[in-house]
Design a protein around this motif. Sequence first.
Motif, PDB file in Angstrom:
ATOM      1  N   VAL A   9     -20.344 151.835  19.169  1.00 16.08           N
ATOM      2  CA  VAL A   9     -21.219 152.714  19.974  1.00 16.08           C
ATOM      3  C   VAL A   9     -20.212 152.963  21.048  1.00 16.08           C
ATOM      4  O   VAL A   9     -19.114 152.635  21.301  1.00 16.08           O
ATOM      5  N   GLU A  10     -20.944 154.178  22.108  1.00 20.69           N
ATOM      6  CA  GLU A  10     -19.874 154.660  23.017  1.00 20.69           C
ATOM      7  C   GLU A  10     -20.401 154.017  24.378  1.00 20.69           C
ATOM      8  O   GLU A  10     -21.692 154.088  24.498  1.00 20.69           O
ATOM      9  N   GLY A  11     -19.744 153.747  25.243  1.00 22.54           N
ATOM     10  CA  GLY A  11     -20.047 153.391  26.292  1.00 22.54           C
ATOM     11  C   GLY A  11     -19.242 153.597  27.689  1.00 22.54           C
ATOM     12  O   GLY A  11     -18.223 154.210  27.465  1.00 22.54           O
ATOM     13  N   VAL A  12     -19.605 153.021  28.729  1.00 23.04           N
ATOM     14  CA  VAL A  12     -18.739 153.428  30.025  1.00 23.04           C
ATOM     15  C   VAL A  12     -18.401 152.204  30.561  1.00 23.04           C
ATOM     16  O   VAL A  12     -19.048 151.355  30.928  1.00 23.04           O
ATOM     17  N   VAL A  13     -17.159 152.001  31.046  1.00 26.48           N
ATOM     18  CA  VAL A  13     -16.548 150.903  31.716  1.00 26.48           C
ATOM     19  C   VAL A  13     -17.089 150.886  33.156  1.00 26.48           C
ATOM     20  O   VAL A  13     -16.903 151.913  33.897  1.00 26.48           O
ATOM     21  N   THR A  14     -17.785 149.639  33.260  1.00 24.79           N
ATOM     22  CA  THR A  14     -18.208 149.362  34.601  1.00 24.79           C
ATOM     23  C   THR A  14     -17.700 148.694  35.356  1.00 24.79           C
ATOM     24  O   THR A  14     -17.741 148.576  36.593  1.00 24.79           O
ATOM     25  N   GLY A  15     -16.549 147.606  34.768  1.00 20.66           N
ATOM     26  CA  GLY A  15     -15.909 146.837  35.679  1.00 20.66           C
ATOM     27  C   GLY A  15     -14.844 146.228  34.962  1.00 20.66           C
ATOM     28  O   GLY A  15     -14.781 146.057  33.635  1.00 20.66           O
ATOM     29  N   ILE A  16     -13.648 145.740  35.693  1.00 20.73           N
ATOM     30  CA  ILE A  16     -12.537 145.277  35.009  1.00 20.73           C
ATOM     31  C   ILE A  16     -12.301 143.870  35.746  1.00 20.73           C
ATOM     32  O   ILE A  16     -12.427 143.820  36.829  1.00 20.73           O
ATOM     33  N   THR A  17     -12.053 142.969  34.847  1.00 21.65           N
ATOM     34  CA  THR A  17     -11.556 141.518  35.406  1.00 21.65           C
ATOM     35  C   THR A  17     -10.217 141.153  34.878  1.00 21.65           C
ATOM     36  O   THR A  17      -9.834 141.941  33.820  1.00 21.65           O
ATOM     37  N   PHE A  22     -16.082 145.091  31.350  1.00 24.68           N
ATOM     38  CA  PHE A  22     -17.241 145.164  31.006  1.00 24.68           C
ATOM     39  C   PHE A  22     -17.709 146.756  30.746  1.00 24.68           C
ATOM     40  O   PHE A  22     -17.320 147.772  31.321  1.00 24.68           O
ATOM     41  N   VAL A  23     -18.585 146.866  29.806  1.00 20.12           N
ATOM     42  CA  VAL A  23     -18.916 148.290  29.251  1.00 20.12           C
ATOM     43  C   VAL A  23     -20.459 148.495  29.449  1.00 20.12           C
ATOM     44  O   VAL A  23     -21.128 147.448  28.638  1.00 20.12           O
ATOM     45  N   GLU A  24     -21.000 149.397  29.922  1.00 24.16           N
ATOM     46  CA  GLU A  24     -22.400 149.711  29.795  1.00 24.16           C
ATOM     47  C   GLU A  24     -22.685 150.358  28.568  1.00 24.16           C
ATOM     48  O   GLU A  24     -22.049 151.571  28.326  1.00 24.16           O
ATOM     49  N   LEU A  25     -23.623 149.835  27.886  1.00 26.89           N
ATOM     50  CA  LEU A  25     -24.193 150.635  26.356  1.00 26.89           C
ATOM     51  C   LEU A  25     -25.287 151.148  26.691  1.00 26.89           C
ATOM     52  O   LEU A  25     -26.014 151.398  27.555  1.00 26.89           O
ATOM     53  N   PRO A  26     -25.763 151.938  25.495  1.00 27.71           N
ATOM     54  CA  PRO A  26     -26.780 152.872  25.565  1.00 27.71           C
ATOM     55  C   PRO A  26     -27.884 151.396  25.663  1.00 27.71           C
ATOM     56  O   PRO A  26     -27.861 150.661  25.491  1.00 27.71           O
ATOM     57  N   GLU A  27     -28.983 151.954  26.003  1.00 27.30           N
ATOM     58  CA  GLU A  27     -30.549 151.275  26.277  1.00 27.30           C
ATOM     59  C   GLU A  27     -30.140 150.202  27.505  1.00 27.30           C
ATOM     60  O   GLU A  27     -30.674 149.159  27.640  1.00 27.30           O
ATOM     61  N   GLY A  28     -29.203 150.734  28.298  1.00 24.38           N
ATOM     62  CA  GLY A  28     -28.794 149.887  29.462  1.00 24.38           C
ATOM     63  C   GLY A  28     -28.339 148.595  29.507  1.00 24.38           C
ATOM     64  O   GLY A  28     -28.259 147.811  30.504  1.00 24.38           O
ATOM     65  N   LYS A  29     -27.887 148.267  28.454  1.00 29.11           N
ATOM     66  CA  LYS A  29     -27.252 146.873  28.019  1.00 29.11           C
ATOM     67  C   LYS A  29     -25.770 146.889  28.536  1.00 29.11           C
ATOM     68  O   LYS A  29     -24.986 148.115  28.488  1.00 29.11           O
ATOM     69  N   THR A  30     -25.162 145.438  28.709  1.00 26.84           N
ATOM     70  CA  THR A  30     -23.921 145.538  29.149  1.00 26.84           C
ATOM     71  C   THR A  30     -23.045 144.658  28.328  1.00 26.84           C
ATOM     72  O   THR A  30     -23.673 143.454  27.784  1.00 26.84           O
ATOM     73  N   GLY A  31     -21.885 144.937  27.688  1.00 25.57           N
ATOM     74  CA  GLY A  31     -21.089 144.081  26.783  1.00 25.57           C
ATOM     75  C   GLY A  31     -19.970 143.850  27.463  1.00 25.57           C
ATOM     76  O   GLY A  31     -19.270 144.464  28.377  1.00 25.57           O
ATOM     77  N   LEU A  32     -18.951 143.019  26.957  1.00 28.27           N
ATOM     78  CA  LEU A  32     -17.488 142.531  27.392  1.00 28.27           C
ATOM     79  C   LEU A  32     -16.388 142.863  26.235  1.00 28.27           C
ATOM     80  O   LEU A  32     -16.836 142.422  25.328  1.00 28.27           O
ATOM     81  N   ILE A  33     -15.617 143.539  26.543  1.00 28.83           N
ATOM     82  CA  ILE A  33     -14.362 143.655  25.731  1.00 28.83           C
ATOM     83  C   ILE A  33     -13.403 142.635  26.391  1.00 28.83           C
ATOM     84  O   ILE A  33     -12.838 142.662  27.177  1.00 28.83           O
ATOM     85  N   ASP A  40      -3.834 146.560  20.217  1.00 33.28           N
ATOM     86  CA  ASP A  40      -3.337 145.724  19.035  1.00 33.28           C
ATOM     87  C   ASP A  40      -1.959 145.047  19.679  1.00 33.28           C
ATOM     88  O   ASP A  40      -1.503 144.150  19.151  1.00 33.28           O
ATOM     89  N   VAL A  41      -1.482 145.608  21.040  1.00 31.49           N
ATOM     90  CA  VAL A  41      -0.188 144.953  21.466  1.00 31.49           C
ATOM     91  C   VAL A  41      -0.711 143.830  22.284  1.00 31.49           C
ATOM     92  O   VAL A  41      -1.990 143.954  22.779  1.00 31.49           O
ATOM     93  N   TYR A  42       0.270 143.310  22.848  1.00 28.00           N
ATOM     94  CA  TYR A  42      -0.001 142.147  24.128  1.00 28.00           C
ATOM     95  C   TYR A  42      -0.539 142.931  25.340  1.00 28.00           C
ATOM     96  O   TYR A  42       0.200 143.839  25.797  1.00 28.00           O
ATOM     97  N   VAL A  43      -1.604 142.513  25.898  1.00 19.79           N
ATOM     98  CA  VAL A  43      -2.233 143.065  27.250  1.00 19.79           C
ATOM     99  C   VAL A  43      -2.062 141.906  28.169  1.00 19.79           C
ATOM    100  O   VAL A  43      -2.658 141.004  28.283  1.00 19.79           O
ATOM    101  N   LYS A  44      -1.353 142.336  29.158  1.00 19.02           N
ATOM    102  CA  LYS A  44      -1.169 141.440  30.209  1.00 19.02           C
ATOM    103  C   LYS A  44      -2.081 141.742  31.432  1.00 19.02           C
ATOM    104  O   LYS A  44      -2.650 140.897  31.961  1.00 19.02           O
ATOM    105  N   ASP A  45      -2.350 143.198  31.595  1.00 15.42           N
ATOM    106  CA  ASP A  45      -3.407 143.638  32.518  1.00 15.42           C
ATOM    107  C   ASP A  45      -4.189 144.622  31.924  1.00 15.42           C
ATOM    108  O   ASP A  45      -3.675 145.606  31.378  1.00 15.42           O
ATOM    109  N   VAL A  46      -5.484 144.490  32.153  1.00 16.38           N
ATOM    110  CA  VAL A  46      -6.449 145.198  31.461  1.00 16.38           C
ATOM    111  C   VAL A  46      -6.309 146.738  31.945  1.00 16.38           C
ATOM    112  O   VAL A  46      -6.391 147.854  31.375  1.00 16.38           O
TER     113      VAL A  46
END
Length: 152
Positions: A9-17, A22-33, A40-46
Motif C-alpha cells: 500500500v501507499e502511505g504518507v509518513v506522519t511522524g519519525i521516532t 509512522f505512516v498514515e495508510l488508506p482508510e485513515g489507519k496508521t502503521g509503523l515501519i 537493507d543497510v544499517y539504519v542509525k537514524d531514520v
Amino acid sequence: MSIEVGNVVEGVVTGITNFGAFVELPEGKTGLIHISEVADVYVKDVHDFLSEHDKVKVKVLSIDDRGKIALSIKQLQEKKPEAQAPAGNSSFRPQRQSRGPRDFRRGGRYSNSTASFEDKLSKFLKDSDERLTDLRRKTDSKRGGRGSRRSD
C-alpha cells in the motif's frame, strides 16, 4: 484496497521516532515501519532515509489483535543478486573476497609441509598445553588473595 497482511500500500509518513516511522495508510489507519525495516543497510537514524510528509510504498507485515500494523520498506526493495541467500540455506552469511587460505596460527608454527600429520598434531597439543598452563597460572594468581586462607 483493504489493508491485509502481504499487501503493498501507499502511505504518507506522519511522524519519525528513534525506533521507526509512522505512516498514515488508506482508510485513515496508521502503521509503523520499524527502524530495522526501513532499508537493507544499517539504519542509525531514520531521518537519513525518510522525512515527514514523504509518500512511501510499504508492505504490510502483520496486524496484531490491538490493530497495530507493522510495515516494511526493506522487503519491497530489489535484492542484489550477490546478497541473496542460496535456496535452502537459512543461515546465510555474505561471502568474503577470497584472499587465499587463511592462516590463524602465529608465525606459521604448523605450516611445515614436510612434517606428517601426527607430528603436526603432537606439536599442536604440546603448544596448546603450554598456553593452557600459562593461562591457568595467570588466572590463579588473580583469584588468590582474599578468602583463600581462613583463620578460625
